[in-house]
Design an enzyme around this catalytic site. Structure first.
Site, PDB file in Angstrom:
ATOM      1  N   GLU A  63       0.826  -1.206   0.000  1.00 56.20           N
ATOM      2  CA  GLU A  63       0.000   0.000   0.000  1.00 56.20           C
ATOM      3  C   GLU A  63       0.861   1.258   0.000  1.00 56.20           C
ATOM      4  OE1 GLU A  63      -2.284  -3.403   1.567  1.00 56.20           O
ATOM      5  OE2 GLU A  63      -0.311  -2.572   2.036  1.00 56.20           O
ATOM      6  N   ARG A 271       8.195 -13.777  -0.792  1.00 57.02           N
ATOM      7  CA  ARG A 271       7.418 -12.615  -0.353  1.00 57.02           C
ATOM      8  C   ARG A 271       7.853 -12.163   1.040  1.00 57.02           C
ATOM      9  NH1 ARG A 271       4.241  -8.450  -2.237  1.00 57.02           N
ATOM     10  NH2 ARG A 271       2.711  -7.825  -0.681  1.00 57.02           N
ATOM     11  N   LEU A 317      15.389  -7.032   0.727  1.00 61.28           N
ATOM     12  CA  LEU A 317      14.151  -6.259   0.675  1.00 61.28           C
ATOM     13  C   LEU A 317      14.356  -4.998  -0.158  1.00 61.28           C
ATOM     14  CD1 LEU A 317      12.985  -6.487   4.393  1.00 61.28           C
ATOM     15  CD2 LEU A 317      12.022  -7.710   2.448  1.00 61.28           C
ATOM     16  N   GLY A 318      13.300  -4.568  -0.836  1.00 61.40           N
ATOM     17  CA  GLY A 318      13.346  -3.304  -1.560  1.00 61.40           C
ATOM     18  C   GLY A 318      14.138  -3.341  -2.847  1.00 61.40           C
ATOM     19  N   GLU A 319      14.440  -4.530  -3.362  1.00 62.87           N
ATOM     20  CA  GLU A 319      15.260  -4.633  -4.577  1.00 62.87           C
ATOM     21  C   GLU A 319      14.544  -5.385  -5.695  1.00 62.87           C
ATOM     22  OE1 GLU A 319      19.634  -4.508  -2.360  1.00 62.87           O
ATOM     23  OE2 GLU A 319      18.983  -6.360  -3.327  1.00 62.87           O
ATOM     24  N   ASN A 343       0.871  -8.082  -7.033  1.00 66.17           N
ATOM     25  CA  ASN A 343       0.697  -7.182  -8.168  1.00 66.17           C
ATOM     26  C   ASN A 343       1.635  -7.482  -9.331  1.00 66.17           C
ATOM     27  OD1 ASN A 343      -0.007  -4.597  -9.620  1.00 66.17           O
ATOM     28  ND2 ASN A 343      -1.132  -4.372  -7.723  1.00 66.17           N
ATOM     29  N   ILE A 345       2.186  -5.078 -11.799  1.00 66.85           N
ATOM     30  CA  ILE A 345       2.508  -3.814 -12.467  1.00 66.85           C
ATOM     31  C   ILE A 345       4.009  -3.614 -12.595  1.00 66.85           C
ATOM     32  CG2 ILE A 345       2.350  -1.309 -12.252  1.00 66.85           C
ATOM     33  CD1 ILE A 345      -0.476  -1.745 -11.150  1.00 66.85           C
ATOM     34  N   GLU A 346       4.797  -3.997 -11.572  1.00 69.47           N
ATOM     35  CA  GLU A 346       6.243  -3.782 -11.640  1.00 69.47           C
ATOM     36  C   GLU A 346       6.873  -4.458 -12.863  1.00 69.47           C
ATOM     37  OE1 GLU A 346       4.587  -4.449  -8.935  1.00 69.47           O
ATOM     38  OE2 GLU A 346       5.172  -3.053  -7.347  1.00 69.47           O
TER      39      GLU A 346
END
Length: 421
Positions: A63, A271, A317-319, A343, A345-346
């Site tokens: 989110e 995840r 994380l975040g990569e 999702n 979309i990435e």
């Protein structure tokens, strides 16, 4: 009367359950200390204030990422912003992306209060927001009605109403009554507008999907481009956002994919970070030739190991854009178990072909449209390996046209918000 009784029962449950919640946060805090920090905020005790800010509730990481382009646009037009979160992942992302704005006092990042009227009273006393935006479809009764009592217009934002939720609500009926307590909704598509309107939500604007506008970290793509030649001529298949119930299936699929005559390289991105070590053990036990991102590359993505590998375990994380930047096609997890897909979309933003499982109710928009456009393929567990290996790549321009047609949600949301600001 039914809603009144439910709210009284809801409040009773939360008050009686507060000790349980504190124990839960303490236990989670043993793995992630941020869970247990600033605990007073969860009771409505904030050591700061930001009167007149726009309040954005982004419960967790997904989110928050969808909110990033809208928050940036609000800050750029001179607004102040306070974001609330329940999980450390969402709070960390907000603190990382908007560190400069937080340092200058234009933005605050805090925990969302517990579901009690007095905790929300403390939040509203500290921040006095001009309006609130709840990302996606987080429906918290006390949040909704405490906002109304405080005179803070609260809107659903980037909202969708999944078909399975509608079917469940048709039987129970309470959640639609709570949703009618929102001041309005900014929704992802015409279909979603029809669904919200069908249960009595008012002031609906179709603004699109904010994730199409989220920034792509150029440094991660540059690192992927620099490393890709080191993988040789082999194709690269990414299994992204793999959930724990899917791990065994995806590991079996990876082994089968690696058994073909010219095997691709597989990137396996769980995840949940707590699954990193368990998956490494499982790969070792199965004899998979793998390496971990944390041991193969340093923090700047420079190689520290050149050992042969068939699988790269994405234990960071975040990569995600780095892993996607290495890939030729992507299988997005979540959709091979009933809770629903994560999702897509990435990878679509990078013009990558995407495969998803049968359960796409959580990403109905834009998955249905992407499948119809030929940018995404819906498959099943028993067909996954075959489809990964044989589905013809859609032309890059097909995916580019799709993403371009669905971009622009930030501008539309800001235009809808302008009269309220």
């Amino acid at each position: 009367m039914r809603l009144w009784l439910f709210l009284r029962l809801w409040s009773l449950v939360w008050h009686l359950g507060l000790p349980v919640m504190l124990v839960y946060l303490w236990q989670r805090g043993r793995k992630d200390p941020l869970y247990a920090r600033a605990a007073g905020e969860r009771f409505g005790r904030y050591g700061q204030g930001l009167p007149g800010a726009v309040w954005i509730h982004a419960v967790s990481l997904g989110e928050m990422r969808s909110a990033v382009p809208l928050i940036r646009a609000l800050l750029d037009r001179g607004e102040r912003v306070v974001t609330t979160h329940f999980t450390p992942a969402g709070r960390r992302e907000a603190a990382r992306v908007f560190a400069g704005d937080i340092a200058t006092g234009r933005m605050a990042v805090v925990w969302v209060p517990f579901e009690t009227s007095w905790a929300y009273a403390g939040f509203f006393k500290s921040f006095r927001p001009k309006l609130g935006l709840v990302m996606e479809i987080e429906i918290w009764p006390r949040m909704v009605f405490a906002s109304r009592r405080a005179g803070v217009p609260l809107y659903m934002c980037n909202a969708q109403y999944p078909s399975d939720s509608m079917a469940r609500d048709a039987r129970l009926g309470l959640r639609p009554a709570i949703m009618r307590g929102f001041a309005g909704a900014f929704v992802k598509s015409d279909l979603q507008a029809e669904r919200f309107a069908s249960v009595g939500v008012r002031n609906i604007s179709v603004t699109g999907e904010l994730r199409f506008d989220q920034p792509i970290p150029a440094a991660q793509l540059a690192a992927a481009a620099a490393l890709r030649p080191g993988l040789g001529p082999r194709r690269v298949i990414a299994f992204a956002s793999v959930t724990e119930p899917e791990e065994a299936m995806f590991l079996a699929a990876a082994q089968e994919i690696l058994s073909v005559r010219t095997p691709p390289v597989v990137i396996f991105v769980p995840r949940a970070p707590e699954r990193f070590a368990a998956l490494a053990r499982a790969m070792a036990e199965k004899g998979i030739l793998f390496d971990r991102r944390s041991t193969r590359l340093d923090r700047g993505f420079r190689p520290v190991s050149q050992s042969p590998m068939d699988v790269l375990l994405g234990d960071s994380l975040g990569e995600m854009y780095f892993y996607l930047g290495l890939a030729d096609r992507v299988v997005v997890g979540g959709g091979f178990q009933p809770k629903g897909s994560h999702n897509i979309i990435e990878p679509l933003a990078l013009k990558l072909p995407v495969l998803v499982g049968p359960h796409i109710q959580t990403i109905e928009y834009p998955a249905v449209e992407a499948i119809a456009a030929g940018a995404c393929l819906q498959t099943r567990a028993d067909r996954l390996v075959q489809d990964v290996l044989t589905w013809p790549d859609p032309a890059p321009e097909v995916i580019a046209r799709f993403t371009e047609a669905h971009s622009g949600a930030t501008a539309r949301t800001l235009a809808a918000l302008a009269p309220l600001l």
